[in-house]
Each structure stands twice: as C-alpha cells, then as structure tokens.
Enzyme design. Sequence first.
Site, short mmCIF file in Angstrom:
data_model
loop_
_atom_site.label_atom_id
_atom_site.label_comp_id
_atom_site.label_asym_id
_atom_site.label_seq_id
_atom_site.Cartn_x
_atom_site.Cartn_y
_atom_site.Cartn_z
N TYR A 40 -2.97 -0.54 10.17
CA TYR A 40 -2.86 -0.84 8.75
C TYR A 40 -1.50 -0.41 8.22
CZ TYR A 40 -4.12 -0.76 3.75
OH TYR A 40 -4.15 -0.96 2.40
N SER A 80 0.84 -1.18 0.00
CA SER A 80 0.00 0.00 0.00
C SER A 80 0.88 1.24 0.00
CB SER A 80 -0.88 -0.01 1.26
OG SER A 80 -1.48 1.24 1.51
#
Length: 262
Positions: free
Chosen positions: A159, A146
């Site tokens: 995350y 990501s």
Amino acid sequence: MKPNFDLNGKVALVTGATHGLGMAMAKALASQGATLVVVGHTPSKMEAALAEYTKAGIDAHPYLFNVTDVVTVNTAIGQIEQELGPIDILVNNAGMIQRTPAIEMDPADFRKVLDVDLVSPFIMSQRVAQSMINRKTGGKIINICSMMSELGRNTVSAYAAAKGGLKMLTRNLATEWAKYNIQVNGIGPGYFATEQTAPIRVDGHPFNEFIINRTPAARWGNPEDLGGAVVFLASAASDFVNGQILYVDGGILATIGKPAGE
C-alpha cells in the site's frame, strides 16, 4: 469567490464512490452542481450506494466496471461520454490495502495492491486525459493518495509503495499535461471515522488512543472534512495549482507527536 467553486455543467467521475470517503467526496462534488458518475465493481454495494445518494437528493449515475482493465475502462468511458457528456473531473479514489508483514507477503498479492492503487489511476487518467486533450477544454484529475505516500508503517509495504508511487505519478502527469490546461493534483487523507474504522474508534482501544494523541487536532477526521479539498481541486479556484498533494490529516504530518499527557 463563490462562482470559482461552482461545478454546474461539469461531469465528475469518482471511482470507489459506493461507500466511505469516496462517497463523501462524491456528495461534495454533487452539492456544487456537478453531474455525478459513481463507479464501483460490486452490484450489491452499488445498489446500497444509490439508495444513499437518493436519500441525499443526489441523482447519481452508476457504472460497474473493472478500473484495472484497459479494454474495460476504454469501453466504459466511451459509454459514459456518449450518455452524459465528456468527463471534466476525474477522482481516482478506488483502492485496497492488505496488511501483511513484508517478509511474509506473496509477490502476487503485492502486485494486486499496486494494480488497484497505482496502475488503475494511470489507466483511468490516461483515458480521460486523452478526451480532455482532444476537445481542448482542459480538466481536473484528482488522485487520492495517503499519509503512506510520505510515511512507512508496519504490514502495509504494498500500500505504501503504491501510494508513494501515486504521489509521483500525480506530479509527473501534472508536468506532462499542464500545457493542455489539465490540473493533476492529489489528496492525502489522514485517519477518518468510517464504517471500516468503527471497531477501533472506541475509548480504551490502543490504536484509538494513538490517533487521538498523534493528531494535533486530537480527533479522527469526519468524511465531510474532505469535501472542501475535493471541491477546491475540482473547481476553477485551483486553475493554477498543479502537481500538489493536499494532506487532510489534522496536522499529523506536521509534527513528530507529543509526550503522553501533554
């Protein structure tokens, strides 16, 4: 160059491929001839996904199991290998995000995010790589990272920690397994137009305006934009590429942004 991207005869397993970006990448692999294994954990989502794959002319092979449980993973991978053959391509896409300010986040929730986003790719990669090593044919492992592998953002501490860790896990596994002709790389998607982002992808929404202005390409990514990246990293075209994260973000990570109205 075309034969370098040919995946005929290859078995490709994609976790979290029942919707969104996982499905888009799975379709791209199947379009190049790969036998597609779709892994999910919710029966209703799998049923809907299979209808979508069938509509696209893809013969997807569904498997429901928990990618965070070692025993379950070992059993499921053994079954897949017996029924479809050895796995040549593994895409660790399954993930979750929980948006909670760090000061308020329960450590149990923090661990849950890490378990899905970081520990499960390790478990899956370890099991699949062992088979690749035993049969001495090499293989491809692709971890879906990501932009949060590089940047922080409010309310996503777990995350970001997991995706940052996944970047370094990718590099370490590449370091250890390259001698077995296993290429381990990652893809870092930017902001994409998916069903989940639909409510904020409307004119006038502050976050929509932020993404358009922050992205040099001045648009959200389309899920199909990931197809070329995943096929490249899954194919012979990337046989000397190892430990890299390919960011597909429209240029966000390349710039500090631009003034309003520029």
